[in-house]
Motif scaffolding. Structure first.
Motif, short mmCIF file in Angstrom:
data_model
loop_
_atom_site.label_atom_id
_atom_site.label_comp_id
_atom_site.label_asym_id
_atom_site.label_seq_id
_atom_site.Cartn_x
_atom_site.Cartn_y
_atom_site.Cartn_z
N SER A 248 -31.03 -16.92 -65.70
CA SER A 248 -30.62 -17.25 -67.06
C SER A 248 -30.19 -16.00 -67.82
O SER A 248 -29.42 -16.09 -68.77
CB SER A 248 -31.75 -17.96 -67.80
OG SER A 248 -32.74 -17.04 -68.16
N ARG A 249 -30.62 -14.82 -67.39
CA ARG A 249 -30.17 -13.60 -68.08
C ARG A 249 -28.71 -13.34 -67.82
O ARG A 249 -28.07 -12.57 -68.52
CB ARG A 249 -31.03 -12.41 -67.65
CG ARG A 249 -30.79 -11.95 -66.24
CD ARG A 249 -31.93 -11.09 -65.75
NE ARG A 249 -32.10 -11.24 -64.33
CZ ARG A 249 -31.49 -10.49 -63.43
NH1 ARG A 249 -30.70 -9.54 -63.81
NH2 ARG A 249 -31.67 -10.69 -62.15
N ASP B 238 -34.59 -14.92 -62.20
CA ASP B 238 -34.18 -15.27 -63.56
C ASP B 238 -32.66 -15.21 -63.77
O ASP B 238 -32.13 -14.29 -64.40
CB ASP B 238 -34.87 -14.34 -64.57
CG ASP B 238 -34.55 -14.78 -65.99
OD1 ASP B 238 -34.29 -15.97 -66.16
OD2 ASP B 238 -34.58 -13.94 -66.88
N ALA C 116 -39.26 -16.46 -62.94
CA ALA C 116 -39.32 -15.16 -63.59
C ALA C 116 -38.82 -14.03 -62.70
O ALA C 116 -38.26 -13.06 -63.18
CB ALA C 116 -40.75 -14.88 -64.01
#
Lengths: 235, 174, 302
Positions: A102-103, A100, A97
């Motif tokens: 993946s953003r 991250d 998190a």
């Protein structure tokens, strides 16, 4: 983070050959002709299993289309993490998190077939180099390489080790180096954004470089890998 | 641990007893008696766990030392048995019939120090160094830095003296 | 309406459904990320991934069957959708719905996975074989409650035509199957969890345990094709469930809202639960959902 830094004496492509790159390779028994490899180190049965074609440089698409493709490539980097050393630990925080990735459209991918970024995390011993070469060749192009940690750049604290190669760019083409021992996740992300810039500018053509200078790369690999028991080019 | 040493000494030739901690001691045994001694330690004195097998290269004395570290779960004590080998002819008996994991250590010692263990399964297979053609790497007469410089290409390094470099960079006309 | 215009309209609706399915995947990825405290990929990330995969310059093939695997898979996805009337009463979005199309659709749901099994098998990668074995085992297990639920509907409505089943549910929320035959809906919704392959039934395509399951060896445009199929297939399944259990849709907006809500059921479960092992998943499907399905039939037979 340095991309093919001028101050370290590395030319634009990031390579100074240990074997003079004259085009005429002295050691040619693994080449049948210009397009075929012999796979001579394998047994006859194994030779049937593997492809014997040389890699060929792939032409980029027509200008604007290639630009669009490059945009898609830059925004969908699938990482194949090769955890050779301590740097591998840096990928874990990246997907959690706090950082991250993946953003940014990146995700770790477990198989070389589907990945587009090869992330080498740390020192490379000879035994690892074999696996690196195999994994790299199995990736489908365009493929990019990010080498993390100082060990991957110049051997780092293993500079005098009998079993560690000091320069990965002599064995596979490297697009971005991330310095540090170990680099923070921010540094790794900075490396990825540099890679993005390179892809968008159309400069990350490591796959074609590998295909063009295949003889040179192979000769370098065979120079240090003494028991070559794999095909000359892994599809 | 001294009592244990004295008890064993009745049957085996031991020397150089060294008590490092209350539950850790070392002793040097004869090469020919080693297998019998290990079996005796394992079966009678309940030192049932082989913690590790390792080697030391005594280059100046021209010999190898192999250490077998045993552990007793009942009294939580370790006993290390050392054996000296001739460095010119490093052959040792295998212990893989006593502890199955011994063959892994022996394979490693064969690769790293060139100590041979006849009869140990797979002792000649490479463990870490695939396709290694040089001398055994952990021997002290093997110069790893020299080998590395000769074999692998090193990235050229730029070193700059800070004062002159900054001077050149900031005031190039001077 | 001539066959050609019908075909054209079917492909238009297929395009809409593909885009909707992929967007749904993107939305769900975003939701998963937010639940895990991350920002998550943008909603249009699946489209970028597909473009990138198709833009790869090299692709490796292991033979004809390997090549045909994704083709079968996408044929399964398109076939599933083609025989489902997407919007009830619409001339343009009724696709090729015929009498008895429920069975055809159920067959097509299975078909893609079988084709994939053959293709992935030729890849020769052991992980593909493991993934395929797990996938087929789990699929066989969740087919049981789903088939029982569909049989229950056939007994209830005395028809096997999806259009007629939707027609029977018109006239207010209370005439939906959800309220007239709740047992069948429960069995089918649990089967849907397995069909969508989110947690707790995601071990088939678990990315790190058996690298990515059946498509381990698939690269480049093969992978792009599989990803496209995932979009089509997801949307087609949701449309099917909407038609069978939730009263169908009379316009596009209603369809999108309803499919989103149905999909959300499996997302809720997926976010909250960890993964089942394959054998546990099979055991789960063959116990309670199967019993509920049998009960749903029994209620209408007695």
């Amino acid at each position: 983070m340095s991309y093919m830094d001028k101050t370290t004496g590395i030319p634009e492509q990031g390579i100074t050959p240990p074997i003079p790159d004259t085009g005429e390779m002295p050691d040619r028994e693994w080449r049948k002709d210009d397009k075929t490899l012999t796979n001579a180190e394998l047994t006859l049965e194994e030779q049937d299993w593997f492809c014997d074609a040389r890699p060929t440089p792939a032409k980029p698409a027509w200008g604007p289309v290639e630009k669009f493709y490059n945009w898609a490539r830059a925004n969908s980097l699938w990482i194949l993490a090769f955890g050779t050393g301590c740097g591998a630990i840096e990928l874990r925080p990246l997907v959690t998190a706090r950082y991250d990735i993946s953003r940014l459209g990146m995700q770790p991918r477990p198989t070389p077939r589907q990945a587009s970024v090869f992330m080498i995390g740390g020192y490379v011993s000879i035994k690892t180099l074999k696996r690196i070469v195999r994994s790299y060749e199995q990736m489908q192009g365009p493929k990019f390489v990010v080498a993390v940690c100082s060990c991957a750049i110049n051997g780092g604290m293993y500079w005098d080790s009998y079993n560690t190669v000091k320069r990965i760019d002599q064995y596979i083409p490297v697009d971005v180096y991330v310095t540090g021992c170990m680099p923070r996740p921010e540094a790794v992300m900075a490396g990825f954004s540099k890679l993005k810039e390179l892809i968008l500018a159309g400069k990350a053509e490591g796959q074609n470089l590998y295909a063009e200078k295949f003889d040179w790369y192979k000769a370098n690999q065979k120079q240090v890998i003494k028991d070559w028991n794999m095909p000359d080019y892994n599809w | 641990m001294k009592e244990l040493y004295d008890t064993i000494s009745l049957q085996f030739t031991l020397k150089d007893f060294h008590q490092q901690k209350p539950n850790l001691a070392f002793a040097t045994a004869e090469k020919q008696q080693l297998i019998a001694l290990l079996t005796y330690m394992r079966d009678v004195h309940r030192y049932t766990h082989l913690v590790f097998v390792t080697a030391v290269d005594w280059l100046e004395e021209n010999r190898f030392q192999i250490t077998y570290m045993l552990h007793n779960y009942d009294i939580k004590a370790d006993f290390g048995i050392r054996v000296m080998l001739d460095r010119d002819k490093p052959v040792m008996e295998s212990i893989h019939h006593l502890w199955e994991q011994g063959r892994v250590y022996q394979r490693e010692l064969h690769e790293m120090f060139g100590i041979d263990f006849p009869g140990s399964p797979g002792v000649n297979e490479p463990m870490i160094l695939e396709g290694w053609q040089g001398p055994p790497v952990m021997r002290r007469d093997f110069d790893t830095a020299k080998y590395s410089l000769e074999t692998y290409d090193h990235r050229p390094r730029d070193t700059r003296e800070p004062e002159s470099h900054m001077k050149e960079k900031l005031y190039p006309e001077d | 309406m001539s066959l050609v215009t019908k075909l054209i309209w079917t492909f238009i609706s297929l395009g809409i459904v593909t885009i909707w399915g992929l967007t749904l995947t993107g939305i769900v990825a975003k939701i998963f990320a937010r639940v895990q405290g991350r920002l998550g990929p943008p909603v249009w990330q699946p489209f970028i991934d597909i473009i990138k995969n198709n833009a790869k310059r090299t692709a490796v093939s292991h033979g004809i069957m390997f090549y045909l695997g994704p083709v079968f898979r996408i044929a399964g996805g398109i076939g599933t959708y083609m025989f489902i009337p997407a919007i009830y009463g619409s001339l343009y979005f009724s696709n090729f719905s015929v009498s008895g199309d429920v069975f055809l659709v159920m067959y097509f749901i299975f078909f893609g996975q079988l084709g994939m099994a053959l293709g992935a098998g030729e890849g020769g990668h052991p992980y593909s074989a493991i993934g395929v074995a797990r996938g087929l085992a789990q699929m066989t297990a969740f087919e049981v409650p789903f088939a029982l639920s569909v049989i229950s509907l056939a007994v209830q409505y005395h028809t096997l035509n999806i259009t007629e089943i939707v027609a029977a549910q018109q006239g207010g929320i209370l005439s939906w199957t959800l309220f007239t035959n709740p047992l069948a809906v429960i069995a089918a919704m649990i089967a849907m969890l397995g069909m969508n392959m989110y947690n707790p039934f995601s071990v088939v395509i678990a990315p790190q345990e058996t690298p990515i399951g059946p498509p381990t060896e698939y690269s480049a445009s093969f992978l792009g094709m599989l990803a496209t199929n995932r979009g089509i297939f997801n949307a087609a399944k949701m449309v099917l469930f909407m038609n069978l259990y939730f009263g169908g849709a009379t316009n596009l907006v209603e369809m999108i809202v309803k499919t989103f809500c149905i999909y959300f059921f499996s997302v809720f479960i997926g976010v909250a639960f960890p993964r089942f092992k394959t054998e546990d998943a099979i055991r789960f499907f063959l116990k309670v959902p199967t019993l509920v399905g049998i009960l749903a039939i029994a209620v209408f037979l007695i």
